[in-house]
Design an enzyme around this catalytic site. Structure first.
Site, PDB file in Angstrom:
ATOM      1  CG  ASP A 260      -2.167   0.832   1.006  1.00  0.00           C
ATOM      2  OD1 ASP A 260      -3.187   0.590   1.650  1.00  0.00           O
ATOM      3  OD2 ASP A 260      -2.083   1.754   0.173  1.00  0.00           O
TER       4      ASP A 260
HETATM    5  C1  GLC Z   1      -4.299   4.246  -0.028  1.00  0.00           C
HETATM    6  C2  GLC Z   1      -5.215   3.117   0.363  1.00  0.00           C
HETATM    7  C3  GLC Z   1      -5.376   2.051  -0.689  1.00  0.00           C
HETATM    8  C4  GLC Z   1      -5.219   2.652  -2.067  1.00  0.00           C
HETATM    9  C5  GLC Z   1      -3.796   3.157  -2.166  1.00  0.00           C
HETATM   10  C6  GLC Z   1      -3.517   3.783  -3.538  1.00  0.00           C
HETATM   11  O1  GLC Z   1      -3.520   4.660   1.067  1.00  0.00           O
HETATM   12  O2  GLC Z   1      -4.944   2.461   1.586  1.00  0.00           O
HETATM   13  O3  GLC Z   1      -6.662   1.446  -0.504  1.00  0.00           O
HETATM   14  O4  GLC Z   1      -5.477   1.671  -3.056  1.00  0.00           O
HETATM   15  O5  GLC Z   1      -3.477   4.110  -1.163  1.00  0.00           O
HETATM   16  O6  GLC Z   1      -4.276   4.934  -3.707  1.00  0.00           O
END
Ligand code: GLC
Length: 717
Positions: A260
Site C-alpha cells: 500500500d
Molecule cells: C491508499 C489506500 C489504498 C489505495 C492506495 C492507492 O492509502 O490504503 O486502498 O489503493 O493508497 O491509492
C-alpha cells in the site's frame, strides 16, 4: 509468446529495481498523489525507468507520459497505469457499502464493467479493487469501501467485482486487471482506529477474514495489495507467512503483490525494521513485488544484494511477475492500451451509465422506519426539504476517482420539477466533521416555513470526509446542529422523514425515536439525488437491506450478527438474569440488524419446511417458506437463508447467511421460496482444514438476521 526471462536477463540491477517501483502520477505532473508523502525526492533515473504509476489517467495524459517514458527506457518496457477505481471511474456508483445493500451481485458486476470501460479508454490498466476487508466496527471509516460484516456475502461481491472489471481477456478494451486489498485483516483495526494493530486468531482469520480475498483470487484477480496493519504483531507488508507461505504457498497465487501507499517506509514506524534499507529487504523477502510511492528498493536494493540480504532470484521473480502482467495486458504490443479521447467523450457519464448508476443507487438505499406510511410522499402533498443535504452535491465518498461533485445531481435539483417543494438548506457540516452553530432563531424561522407543508424531509448526515481512509470516529452521532433541527421539526405535528447520508452505520437511536420515517442513503453517487427522489416520490419502492449492523450506541462496537454464542448468552437457558453476556446500560442487539430493510409494501412469512430432517453426507435438503406481500404495492423482498451449526470443533456463529433470493411480489401475491442446503454450506475453515461436521443445524428463513423462523435438521457423519 515473448521471452520475458530473456528480457530480465538483459536488465541491469537498477532497471530491475525501478521496474518494482510504482511512482505517484505526480512524478509526471499528470496524476494525483494518493496517500502520504514522506518527502520523497525522486532520482531522475528512477522516474525514467519506473515500472508503474499510481493515479495518472486520462487518455491524453497517459499517451503523453507513455510516449515520453518509451523514449528513454532502454528496453522499451511500458509503464503500467494503476489507480483506485472503487465504485466507478467518472460515472460514480454508490459506495460499496451502499451497493452491497442491493443484494444484487449482478448489478454490482455491471457497475464494475462500466467502471472498467470508462477507465480503460482513459488509459488505465489496473484498479485497486475489490476491497475485500471484513468489517465489524463502524468507527473505522473504511467500512464505506467494504461490502460489510458477512464473509460469505463479501466473497460473493468480491467475485462480482472481479468478473465485472475483468470481463474479457486482459488485453481487450473495457477491462481492468484487479488488485484485491488489503491483505489481510485490515478491517479489524483495534478500536476502529485506522492503521491500528489487528489481533486475529487463526480460526477467525481463516473462517471470517480471508474468504473474500480468496474469492477475488479464485475469480482471477491478478494482484494483491498489502494492508497497513500489523497482523498479530507482524506488519502485513513484511509478513512472509502471509505473502509467501499462505498466499503463494498454500493458495498458489503467482501474481503480483504490491504494497500500500508508502507502506514500506512504515515498517520502520511499526518498529519492525530499523531503517529503510531493512524495510526494503523485509518487503521483498516477504514475497511482495512492487513498492508503492516510495523508493527504498531503488535506493538500497543494490547494496542489499551485495550484502546478501536479498537475492537476485527473488528480484528476478518479482520482475518477471510484473512483466508477465504487462504482457498479458498487451502493453508490449500496444503500450497505450485502449486510451482514446473520442471514446472518453462518448462514454464518460453517458445516459446509459447514468441510468445504471441511478438504478443501483435506488437499490442501495435502505428504508429503516416508515410509520404511518409517511413515505412515499403522495401526489399533491407538499413538503419541505431541510438540512445540509437538501441541496448538496456531496454525493460521493472520498474514493471517487475521476467523479466530480459538480456532475452529481443534488436532491433539490432532482425535485426541481415537482410542485409543492420548499427547499431550506441549513446546518452545514464541514470536511473536518465540525458544524457551525446555528442559532435557534434561524432554525425557528426555517421551520415556520416548513410547517406550512404537509410533510418534512430532513436530509442529514456526515461530510464525505468523515468516513473512508483515516476517517475514524469515536462518536457516531449525527452532528448536533442537525439533531437540534430534528428535535424542533418533530414538535411541529407534521410527519418527518429523515434521510441519512453517511459512509458508515451511525448511531441513529434518537432520530429513530423522533422521526416517523428513516432512510439510509449512504453516499449514493453521481445520480444520488435522482435516485433518492425516485424513492421519496414513490416512483420506486426502497428495497435495500443492511450488510452491516447499525448500533444503538458506539459503546456496542464491534457489533456484528454472526457472533459466537458465548457460554452465557443473554437469552441463555438458566443463568440468573445478571450473570449473562450483556450490558447493564444498553441492549446487546443492534438498532437495525444485518439484512434488515423495509419497503413500501409489507411481507409475511410462513414457517420453514424442510424436505428432510436428516441430511446424509453428499446429499442436499430443501428449506422453504411461503412469503406473502401483505401490502398494497409491488415490492422486492430479499428473502434470506441463515444456518446455525449447533455444535462444532470450534464454537460456531449464532447465524450464518448462506443464501438469499430477491423476489418481486405483487400486492397480495404469495410465493414459496426454496433454498437448497448442501454440504458445502455446512463446511467451515479451521486451522486444520475445511470441513462440515456431523450434528444438529437450524435453517432460518426470514427478512433479516434477527429472524427466529427456523427448522432443525441433522447432518449425518
Ligand atoms: C491508499 C489506500 C489504498 C489505495 C492506495 C492507492 O492509502 O490504503 O486502498 O489503493 O493508497 O491509492
Amino acid at each position: 509468446m515473448r521471452d520475458l526471462r530473456q528480457l530480465v536477463s538483459h536488465m541491469t540491477i537498477q532497471e530491475k529495481l525501478a521496474q518494482l517501483s510504482q511512482l505517484s502520477g505526480e512524478a509526471w505532473n499528470g496524476g494525483k498523489l494518493m496517500g502520504i508523502r514522506y518527502g520523497v525526492t525522486l532520482d531522475p533515473a528512477l522516474v525514467r525507468m519506473a515500472g508503474s504509476l499510481l493515479g495518472a489517467s486520462g487518455a491524453k495524459t497517459v499517451r503523453d507520459i507513455q510516449t515520453e517514458h518509451l523514449k528513454t527506457h532502454r528496453h522499451g518496457i511500458p509503464l503500467l497505469f494503476m489507480t483506485d477505481v472503487i465504485h466507478g471511474y467518472r460515472t460514480i456508483f454508490p459506495s460499496p457499502l451502499g451497493m452491497a445493500c442491493s443484494f444484487d451481485p449482478a448489478m454490482v458486476r455491471e457497475s464494475a464493467r462500466i467502471a472498467a470501460l470508462e477507465a480503460s479508454v482513459s488509459g488505465l490498466q489496473v484498479t485497486f479493487s475489490p476491497m475485500a476487508d471484513l468489517v465489524r466496527d463502524a468507527r473505522w471509516g473504511r467500512v464505506v469501501e467494504s461490502t460489510g460484516e458477512d464473509p460469505w456475502l463479501n466473497a460473493l461481491y468480491a467475485r462480482a467485482f472481479v468478473e465485472g472489471y475483468q470481463n474479457a481477456p486482459l488485453d481487450a478494451g473495457g477491462v481492468l486487471a484487479c488488485c484485491v486489498k488489503h491483505f489481510a485483516g485490515y478491517g479489524a483495526a483495534e478500536a476502529g482506529r485506522d492503521y491500528n494493530t489487528t489481533e486475529i486468531g487463526d480460526y477467525q482469520l481463516r473462517d471470517s477474514y480471508l474468504p473474500a480475498y480468496r474469492a477475488a483470487l479464485d475469480a482471477g484477480a491478478r494482484m494483491v495489495m498489502t494492508a497497513f496493519n500489523a497482523l498479530n504483531g507482524v506488519p502485513c507488508t513484511g509478513n512472509r507467512w502471509l505473502f509467501t507461505d499462505l498466499l503463494r504457498g498454500e493458495w498458489g497465487f503467482d501474481g503480483v503483490a504490491i504494497t500500500d501507499c508508502t507502506a514500506v517506509y512504515e515498517l520502520v514506524n511499526h518498529g519492525f525494521c530499523a531503517d529503510n534499507a531493512d524495510a526494503a529487504a523485509a518487503t521483498l523477502n516477504a514475497g511482495v513485488d512492487i513498492e508503492m510511492v516510495s523508493d527504498t528498493f531503488f535506493t538500497h536494493g543494490e547494496r542489499l544484494l551485495a550484502e546478501g540480504r536479498i537475492t537476485m532470484e527473488a528480484v528476478d521473480s518479482a520482475v518477471l511477475r510484473v512483466l508477465r502482467l504487462k504482457d498479458e495486458m498487451g502493453l508490449f504490443d500496444n503500450p497505450y492500451g485502449h486510451a482514446d479521447e473520442a471514446s472518453e467523450a462518448a462514454l464518460h457519464l453517458c445516459p446509459a451509465h447514468r441510468e445504471t448508476a441511478r438504478a443501483l443507487a435506488r437499490r442501495s438505499m435502505v428504508l429503516l422506519k416508515n410509520d404511518g406510511g409517511t413515505l412515499p410522499i403522495r401526489d399533491g402533498e407538499t413538503f419541505a426539504v431541510l438540512g445540509p443535504y437538501a441541496d448538496s452535491r456531496h454525493m460521493l465518498d472520498i474514493w471517487h476517482c475521476e467523479g466530480r461533485e459538480e456532475e452529481c445531481v443534488s436532491l433539490a435539483e432532482a425535485l426541481a420539477g415537482r410542485d409543492g417543494v420548499t427547499v431550506l438548506p441549513c446546518c452545514p457540516v464541514n470536511a473536518d466533521g465540525t458544524s457551525p452553530a446555528v442559532p435557534d432563531a434561524a432554525l425557528d424561522a426555517l421551520l415556520v416555513k416548513a410547517a406550512a407543508c404537509d410533510k418534512l424531509v430532513l436530509a442529514l448526515g456526515e461530510h464525505p470526509s468523515m468516513s473512508a481512509e483515516a476517517g475514524s470516529r469515536a462518536c457516531l452521532d449525527l452532528p448536533e446542529p442537525q439533531m437540534r433541527l430534528l428535535r424542533k421539526a418533530c414538535v411541529l405535528g407534521k410527519p418527518v422523514a429523515v434521510v441519512v447520508f453517511s459512509g458508515r452505520p451511525l448511531a441513529l437511536t434518537e432520530a429513530h425515536g423522533l422521526a416517523q420515517a428513516l432512510l439510509q442513503a449512504w453516499f449514493p453517487g453521481t445520480e444520488g439525488g435522482n435516485a433518492l427522489a425516485d424513492l421519496l416520490l414513490g416512483r420506486a419502492s426502497p428495497s435495500g437491506r443492511l450488510t452491516m449492523s447499525f448500533p444503538h450506541s458506539v459503546g456496542q462496537l464491534p457489533l456484528y450478527y454472526n457472533h459466537l454464542p458465548t457460554g452465557r448468552p443473554k437469552h441463555g437457558r438458566n443463568d440468573p438474569e445478571r450473570f449473562r453476556s450483556r450490558y447493564i446500560d444498553a441492549p446487546n442487539e443492534p438498532l437495525y440488524p444485518f439484512g434488515y430493510g423495509l419497503t413500501y409494501a409489507s411481507f409475511a412469512y410462513g414457517g420453514v419446511t424442510l424436505s428432510a430432517s436428516v441430511m446424509a453426507a453428499g446429499e442436499t435438503i430443501t428449506a422453504s417458506a411461503s412469503v406473502t406481500n401483505t401490502g398494497t404495492v409491488a415490492a422486492i423482498e430479499v428473502v434470506q437463508l441463515y444456518l446455525r451449526d449447533m455444535a462444532g470443533s470450534y464454537a460456531r456463529p449464532v447465524r450464518m447467511l448462506k443464501g438469499f433470493d430477491a423476489v418481486t411480489l405483487a400486492a397480495g401475491e404469495t410465493r414459496e421460496v426454496r433454498f437448497t442446503v448442501d454440504a458445502d454450506m455446512l463446511k467451515y475453515h479451521t486451522p486444520t482444514g475445511y470441513q462440515a461436521e456431523a450434528g444438529g443445524f437450524i435453517a432460518f428463513i426470514g427478512p433479516d438476521a434477527a429472524t427466529e423462523n427456523g427448522a432443525v435438521f441433522t447432518l449425518l457423519g
